[in-house]
Design an enzyme around this catalytic site. Sequence first.
Site, PDB file in Angstrom:
ATOM      1  N   GLY A  46       0.966  -1.242   0.184  1.00  0.00           N
ATOM      2  CA  GLY A  46       0.052   0.030  -0.102  1.00  0.00           C
ATOM      3  C   GLY A  46       0.706   1.281  -0.103  1.00  0.00           C
ATOM      4  N   GLN A  51       3.202   9.877   1.565  1.00  0.00           N
ATOM      5  CA  GLN A  51       4.414   9.073   1.546  1.00  0.00           C
ATOM      6  C   GLN A  51       5.376   9.544   0.227  1.00  0.00           C
ATOM      7  OE1 GLN A  51       2.589   4.937   2.168  1.00  0.00           O
ATOM      8  NE2 GLN A  51       4.664   4.927   3.001  1.00  0.00           N
ATOM      9  N   CYS A  88       7.137  -0.587   6.564  1.00  0.00           N
ATOM     10  CA  CYS A  88       6.700   0.725   5.810  1.00  0.00           C
ATOM     11  C   CYS A  88       7.825   1.248   4.911  1.00  0.00           C
ATOM     12  CB  CYS A  88       6.252   1.622   6.878  1.00  0.00           C
ATOM     13  SG  CYS A  88       5.683   3.186   6.124  1.00  0.00           S
ATOM     14  N   LEU A  89       7.377   1.450   4.023  1.00  0.00           N
ATOM     15  CA  LEU A  89       8.232   1.954   2.581  1.00  0.00           C
ATOM     16  C   LEU A  89       8.777   3.343   3.079  1.00  0.00           C
ATOM     17  CD1 LEU A  89       6.393   1.482  -0.420  1.00  0.00           C
ATOM     18  CD2 LEU A  89       8.379   0.086   0.442  1.00  0.00           C
ATOM     19  N   HIS A 130      -3.328   0.466   7.804  1.00  0.00           N
ATOM     20  CA  HIS A 130      -2.010   1.224   7.716  1.00  0.00           C
ATOM     21  C   HIS A 130      -2.123   2.654   6.858  1.00  0.00           C
ATOM     22  CE1 HIS A 130       2.596   0.698   7.652  1.00  0.00           C
ATOM     23  NE2 HIS A 130       2.471   1.438   6.691  1.00  0.00           N
ATOM     24  N   GLU A 131      -2.556   2.528   5.612  1.00  0.00           N
ATOM     25  CA  GLU A 131      -2.499   3.462   4.606  1.00  0.00           C
ATOM     26  C   GLU A 131      -3.423   4.795   5.194  1.00  0.00           C
ATOM     27  OE1 GLU A 131      -0.149   3.582   2.846  1.00  0.00           O
ATOM     28  OE2 GLU A 131       0.233   1.389   2.975  1.00  0.00           O
ATOM     29  N   HIS A 134      -1.639   6.640   7.558  1.00  0.00           N
ATOM     30  CA  HIS A 134      -0.657   7.601   6.997  1.00  0.00           C
ATOM     31  C   HIS A 134      -1.598   9.136   6.935  1.00  0.00           C
ATOM     32  CE1 HIS A 134       3.252   6.061   6.269  1.00  0.00           C
ATOM     33  NE2 HIS A 134       2.744   5.141   5.707  1.00  0.00           N
TER      34      HIS A 134
END
Length: 152
Positions: A46, A51, A88-89, A130-131, A134
């Site tokens: 995701g 991000q 996480c990226l 999770h997204e 963000h």
Amino acid sequence: MGVYQIIEEPDEVLRATALPVKNINAGVLRVLDNMRDTLYAFDGVGLAAPQIGVSKRIIVVDSGDQLIELINPEIVLAEGEQVGKEGCLSIPNVVGTVKRANRVVVRGLNRDGQPVEYDATELLARAFQHEIDHLNGILFIDKATELRRVKP
């Protein structure tokens, strides 16, 4: 299209509350296309617009079945519990254990501006949570236990 650079912690855009998308226009569609390309280039599950430095309420998720693009997503139901590992990226080489709802119902708009709803469990439910976190300036490290570094 294009691949964005991933914004990493501690960049302040990751801690800000993303703004709602008021109009779905060519710019929003371009962001969606580039987020898709970026997600796949970095082999993620995701990606949220903050991000990539865009403080808008846009996410893309692909848990292995299909790409889901959501504009202004919101969780309207959360139930059950799952505990699992997350990374996480935007926080490379770190993983942790995070408790999440096992089932969520998420509503938002698709790229055509049509309302959509997803009833998700397991990994897809985890990815949505999770997204969407963000978009609210919350990172998985804020909720995680047993954080540890991993080799790249």
